[in-house]
Design a protein around this motif. Structure first.
Motif, PDB file in Angstrom:
ATOM      1  N   GLY A  15       0.703  -1.120  -0.073  1.00 17.55           N
ATOM      2  CA  GLY A  15       0.024   0.052  -0.009  1.00 17.55           C
ATOM      3  C   GLY A  15       0.777   1.285   0.095  1.00 17.55           C
ATOM      4  O   GLY A  15       2.076   1.116  -0.312  1.00 17.55           O
ATOM      5  N   PRO A  16       0.307   2.413   0.072  1.00 15.96           N
ATOM      6  CA  PRO A  16       1.147   3.891   0.144  1.00 15.96           C
ATOM      7  C   PRO A  16       2.180   3.647   1.068  1.00 15.96           C
ATOM      8  O   PRO A  16       3.304   4.181   0.545  1.00 15.96           O
ATOM      9  CB  PRO A  16       0.100   4.792   0.601  1.00 15.96           C
ATOM     10  CG  PRO A  16      -1.262   4.027   0.225  1.00 15.96           C
ATOM     11  CD  PRO A  16      -1.168   2.723   0.428  1.00 15.96           C
ATOM     12  N   ALA A  17       2.200   3.117   2.378  1.00 19.40           N
ATOM     13  CA  ALA A  17       3.401   2.939   3.246  1.00 19.40           C
ATOM     14  C   ALA A  17       4.413   2.194   2.762  1.00 19.40           C
ATOM     15  O   ALA A  17       5.845   2.493   2.613  1.00 19.40           O
ATOM     16  CB  ALA A  17       2.911   2.587   4.668  1.00 19.40           C
ATOM     17  N   GLY A  18       4.116   0.952   2.292  1.00 21.44           N
ATOM     18  CA  GLY A  18       5.173  -0.003   1.779  1.00 21.44           C
ATOM     19  C   GLY A  18       5.736   0.447   0.380  1.00 21.44           C
ATOM     20  O   GLY A  18       7.031   0.231   0.145  1.00 21.44           O
ATOM     21  N   ALA A  19       4.883   0.957  -0.598  1.00 23.31           N
ATOM     22  CA  ALA A  19       5.431   1.504  -1.643  1.00 23.31           C
ATOM     23  C   ALA A  19       6.247   2.468  -1.754  1.00 23.31           C
ATOM     24  O   ALA A  19       7.459   2.551  -2.133  1.00 23.31           O
ATOM     25  CB  ALA A  19       4.231   1.636  -2.918  1.00 23.31           C
ATOM     26  N   THR A  20       5.980   3.607  -0.816  1.00 24.37           N
ATOM     27  CA  THR A  20       6.989   4.635  -0.402  1.00 24.37           C
ATOM     28  C   THR A  20       8.272   4.195   0.094  1.00 24.37           C
ATOM     29  O   THR A  20       9.110   4.759  -0.391  1.00 24.37           O
ATOM     30  CB  THR A  20       6.101   5.690   0.217  1.00 24.37           C
ATOM     31  OG1 THR A  20       4.857   5.990  -0.357  1.00 24.37           O
ATOM     32  CG2 THR A  20       6.845   6.880   0.412  1.00 24.37           C
ATOM     33  N   ALA A  21       8.077   3.225   1.096  1.00 21.38           N
ATOM     34  CA  ALA A  21       9.231   2.825   1.624  1.00 21.38           C
ATOM     35  C   ALA A  21      10.379   2.163   0.570  1.00 21.38           C
ATOM     36  O   ALA A  21      11.276   2.627   0.789  1.00 21.38           O
ATOM     37  CB  ALA A  21       9.048   1.618   2.705  1.00 21.38           C
ATOM     38  N   ALA A  22       9.853   1.378  -0.049  1.00 27.96           N
ATOM     39  CA  ALA A  22      10.413   0.747  -1.272  1.00 27.96           C
ATOM     40  C   ALA A  22      11.135   1.683  -2.234  1.00 27.96           C
ATOM     41  O   ALA A  22      12.368   1.788  -2.467  1.00 27.96           O
ATOM     42  CB  ALA A  22       9.870  -0.334  -1.968  1.00 27.96           C
ATOM     43  N   LEU A  23      10.424   2.547  -2.597  1.00 26.48           N
ATOM     44  CA  LEU A  23      10.772   3.772  -3.312  1.00 26.48           C
ATOM     45  C   LEU A  23      11.768   4.636  -2.790  1.00 26.48           C
ATOM     46  O   LEU A  23      13.058   5.036  -3.404  1.00 26.48           O
ATOM     47  CB  LEU A  23       9.625   4.717  -3.930  1.00 26.48           C
ATOM     48  CG  LEU A  23       9.964   5.781  -4.922  1.00 26.48           C
ATOM     49  CD1 LEU A  23      10.215   5.166  -6.093  1.00 26.48           C
ATOM     50  CD2 LEU A  23       8.698   6.603  -5.083  1.00 26.48           C
ATOM     51  N   ALA A  24      11.695   5.163  -1.585  1.00 28.49           N
ATOM     52  CA  ALA A  24      12.826   5.811  -0.740  1.00 28.49           C
ATOM     53  C   ALA A  24      13.882   5.080  -0.451  1.00 28.49           C
ATOM     54  O   ALA A  24      15.140   5.675  -0.664  1.00 28.49           O
ATOM     55  CB  ALA A  24      12.034   6.248   0.570  1.00 28.49           C
ATOM     56  N   ALA A  25      13.817   3.730  -0.346  1.00 28.93           N
ATOM     57  CA  ALA A  25      15.377   2.927  -0.191  1.00 28.93           C
ATOM     58  C   ALA A  25      15.868   2.938  -1.461  1.00 28.93           C
ATOM     59  O   ALA A  25      17.165   2.922  -1.482  1.00 28.93           O
ATOM     60  CB  ALA A  25      14.645   1.496   0.394  1.00 28.93           C
ATOM     61  N   GLN A  27      15.487   5.021  -3.835  1.00 29.24           N
ATOM     62  CA  GLN A  27      16.378   6.291  -4.120  1.00 29.24           C
ATOM     63  C   GLN A  27      17.729   6.416  -3.533  1.00 29.24           C
ATOM     64  O   GLN A  27      18.580   7.151  -4.035  1.00 29.24           O
ATOM     65  CB  GLN A  27      15.283   7.412  -3.974  1.00 29.24           C
ATOM     66  CG  GLN A  27      15.795   8.638  -4.239  1.00 29.24           C
ATOM     67  CD  GLN A  27      15.068   9.996  -3.765  1.00 29.24           C
ATOM     68  OE1 GLN A  27      15.049  10.186  -2.463  1.00 29.24           O
ATOM     69  NE2 GLN A  27      14.265  10.579  -4.452  1.00 29.24           N
ATOM     70  N   HIS A  28      17.697   6.135  -2.238  1.00 25.02           N
ATOM     71  CA  HIS A  28      19.044   6.165  -1.601  1.00 25.02           C
ATOM     72  C   HIS A  28      20.099   5.319  -2.156  1.00 25.02           C
ATOM     73  O   HIS A  28      21.317   5.721  -2.093  1.00 25.02           O
ATOM     74  CB  HIS A  28      18.721   6.198  -0.007  1.00 25.02           C
ATOM     75  CG  HIS A  28      19.917   6.204   0.796  1.00 25.02           C
ATOM     76  ND1 HIS A  28      20.871   5.235   1.094  1.00 25.02           N
ATOM     77  CD2 HIS A  28      20.350   7.228   1.661  1.00 25.02           C
ATOM     78  CE1 HIS A  28      21.738   5.891   2.060  1.00 25.02           C
ATOM     79  NE2 HIS A  28      21.496   7.067   2.203  1.00 25.02           N
ATOM     80  N   SER A  29      19.728   4.193  -2.120  1.00 22.76           N
ATOM     81  CA  SER A  29      20.681   3.047  -2.457  1.00 22.76           C
ATOM     82  C   SER A  29      19.772   2.289  -3.672  1.00 22.76           C
ATOM     83  O   SER A  29      19.441   1.213  -3.401  1.00 22.76           O
ATOM     84  CB  SER A  29      21.075   2.064  -1.429  1.00 22.76           C
ATOM     85  OG  SER A  29      21.626   2.869  -0.420  1.00 22.76           O
ATOM     86  N   PRO A  30      20.194   2.525  -4.858  1.00 21.01           N
ATOM     87  CA  PRO A  30      19.668   1.997  -6.142  1.00 21.01           C
ATOM     88  C   PRO A  30      20.052   0.408  -6.417  1.00 21.01           C
ATOM     89  O   PRO A  30      19.340  -0.236  -6.839  1.00 21.01           O
ATOM     90  CB  PRO A  30      20.250   2.768  -7.391  1.00 21.01           C
ATOM     91  CG  PRO A  30      20.512   4.290  -6.742  1.00 21.01           C
ATOM     92  CD  PRO A  30      20.899   3.827  -5.419  1.00 21.01           C
ATOM     93  N   HIS A  31      21.385   0.168  -5.820  1.00 23.71           N
ATOM     94  CA  HIS A  31      21.638  -1.345  -5.995  1.00 23.71           C
ATOM     95  C   HIS A  31      20.844  -2.249  -4.989  1.00 23.71           C
ATOM     96  O   HIS A  31      21.315  -3.434  -5.009  1.00 23.71           O
ATOM     97  CB  HIS A  31      22.986  -1.184  -5.635  1.00 23.71           C
ATOM     98  CG  HIS A  31      23.462  -0.869  -4.130  1.00 23.71           C
ATOM     99  ND1 HIS A  31      23.482   0.312  -3.743  1.00 23.71           N
ATOM    100  CD2 HIS A  31      23.607  -1.834  -3.200  1.00 23.71           C
ATOM    101  CE1 HIS A  31      23.794   0.360  -2.522  1.00 23.71           C
ATOM    102  NE2 HIS A  31      23.808  -0.936  -1.964  1.00 23.71           N
ATOM    103  N   LEU A  32      20.146  -1.932  -4.019  1.00 25.18           N
ATOM    104  CA  LEU A  32      19.560  -2.763  -2.812  1.00 25.18           C
ATOM    105  C   LEU A  32      18.738  -3.800  -3.663  1.00 25.18           C
ATOM    106  O   LEU A  32      18.048  -3.461  -4.504  1.00 25.18           O
ATOM    107  CB  LEU A  32      18.757  -2.031  -1.973  1.00 25.18           C
ATOM    108  CG  LEU A  32      19.791  -0.881  -1.118  1.00 25.18           C
ATOM    109  CD1 LEU A  32      18.635  -0.175  -0.184  1.00 25.18           C
ATOM    110  CD2 LEU A  32      20.486  -1.952  -0.058  1.00 25.18           C
ATOM    111  N   ARG A  33      18.546  -5.052  -2.994  1.00 19.33           N
ATOM    112  CA  ARG A  33      17.627  -6.102  -3.381  1.00 19.33           C
ATOM    113  C   ARG A  33      16.564  -5.892  -2.433  1.00 19.33           C
ATOM    114  O   ARG A  33      16.371  -6.163  -1.416  1.00 19.33           O
ATOM    115  CB  ARG A  33      18.346  -7.572  -3.299  1.00 19.33           C
ATOM    116  CG  ARG A  33      19.798  -7.596  -3.950  1.00 19.33           C
ATOM    117  CD  ARG A  33      20.438  -8.893  -3.732  1.00 19.33           C
ATOM    118  NE  ARG A  33      20.576  -8.681  -2.310  1.00 19.33           N
ATOM    119  CZ  ARG A  33      20.536  -9.702  -1.542  1.00 19.33           C
ATOM    120  NH1 ARG A  33      20.633 -11.025  -1.831  1.00 19.33           N
ATOM    121  NH2 ARG A  33      21.111  -9.564  -0.263  1.00 19.33           N
TER     122      ARG A  33
END
Length: 394
Positions: A15-25, A27-33
């Protein structure tokens, strides 16, 4: 499971919390799995008022996702009413009303475009090992973000583990019922909130989507008394906003875990984080939760990425607790107080009258109910004057 985790970050709930969390992570570290899990396929519906406050877009803009409301007309007018007390005003910043089928799916698209892997999976068990957090014995992650809503499995795992997190039954809750109805002339171009006379806060609403339909519904504080049935809530909605029940469709109900004065402080130490409804973050005065969801989701994603970059995932929990407290701590204490005051009908009437006389009080009520506002001296003074005047008129 003793070696490297399957994923750097798993977000439970898209949902909004989860999708935003993934997006923010990412953005900070594009290489993350990053794995983004949800039990449903998108697009999917959710019981919600669909209101997207401007504060939501303030959070999403730096993430490149403020365009998720594109194509939906902003709503500028708000009507508040209780009995004969009515205030009508133009909001300082407009609100969008976007169905969750659209809003949530667009956010998920932004997250997957940034590199998250969307997996359809319903998490039932969360376990910790020295190396990782394991979900259902199938998926392991160095950091886990619980964004899985009011009945969060991740939260319940943290409750069982002890520490700061209070159990589900310890928090006040509201129940809401939502549908969609054709917009009539009297409801067009505005958000309407009309308070009822049952256990406060209790109100019906109609929020014009701008496409010929309005999001309509009714919600109230849940108590230990008689259960809130569908028939009762539809009856209250029809009484307060006549005509919408007969023409309404797509009725859905939902429980809302309302924020308390402790909300934001309950995040435990460690590599498992909570956001949005899973963290018990829902405005106790209005039931609004999307701003809290995206705001804490963005914080959790950044905190997770930073902790992973430093190879200190166990520090993520304390860092998120500090970040949420800094962003929302004072606001949450004020909304807890406002929610308690709003349980008294005379206070609701005083707030409406004060907002009628003072546009700045109107703006401050909107901020308190939809964003990150506080009980200012001006608002408190207006309430006190109106309450005193009401006693004098008796």
């Amino acid at each position: 499971m003793q070696g490297r985790a399957d994923w750097d970050l798993v977000v439970v709930g898209a949902g909004p919390a989860g999708a935003t969390a993934a997006l923010a992570a990412l953005q900070h570290s594009p290489h993350l799995r990053v794995a983004l899990l949800d039990r449903e396929a998108f697009p999917r519906d959710k019981c919600c008022g669909d209101g997207i406050a401007p504060h939501v877009l303030d959070v999403l803009a730096p993430l490149g996702a403020a365009d998720v409301v594109t194509g939906w007309h902003p709503v500028e007018r708000l009507d508040l009413a209780h009995g004969q007390e009515v205030v009508q005003g133009r909001m300082r910043r407009p609100v969008h009303v976007v169905p969750r089928t659209v809003f949530d799916a667009r956010l998920v698209e932004r997250a997957t475009a940034a590199g998250a892997t969307l997996l359809r999976h319903r998490v039932r068990a969360v376990a910790s090992t020295p190396a990782a957090t394991v979900l259902d014995g199938l998926l392991s992650a160095t950091v886990v973000i619980g964004a899985d809503g009011a009945h969060s499995v991740v939260r319940q795992a943290l409750v069982r583990a002890g520490g700061r997190v209070s159990p589900k039954g310890a928090r006040p809750r509201a129940v809401a019922l939502r549908g969609y109805a054709p917009v009539s002339g009297r409801l067009a171009g505005r958000q309407l909130i009309r308070f009822g006379d049952r256990v406060q806060p209790a109100y019906a609403w109609s929020f014009d989507r701008g496409d010929g339909l309005a999001n309509v519904g009714y919600g109230e504080l849940a108590t230990d008394g008689a259960p809130l049935t569908r028939q009762l809530m539809l009856g209250e909605l029809e009484r307060l906003v006549p005509g919408v029940v007969e023409t309404g469709t797509d009725w859905r109900a939902h429980h809302l875990p309302l924020s308390s004065w402790r909300s934001g402080r309950e995040q435990p130490d460690g590599p498992v984080l909570l956001t949005g409804d899973a963290a018990g973050l829902v405005n106790p005065m209005t039931g609004e939760g999307i701003y809290y969801a995206v705001a804490t989701g963005a914080l959790a994603g950044r905190v997770a990425a930073q902790a992973l970059a430093r190879e200190e995932p166990a520090e993520a929990g304390s860092q998120l607790r500090f970040a949420v407290g800094r962003l929302l701590g004072r606001h949450l204490r004020h909304t807890w107080a406002a929610g308690r005051l709003a349980r008294m009908a005379p206070v609701i009437d005083a707030g409406i009258r004060s907002a009628t006389h003072d546009p700045r009080v109107f703006d401050q009520l909107v901020e308190l109910g939809l964003g990150d506002g506080r009980i200012t001296r001006r608002l408190a003074g207006g309430l006190a004057r109106e309450l005193g005047g009401a006693r004098g008129r008796r």
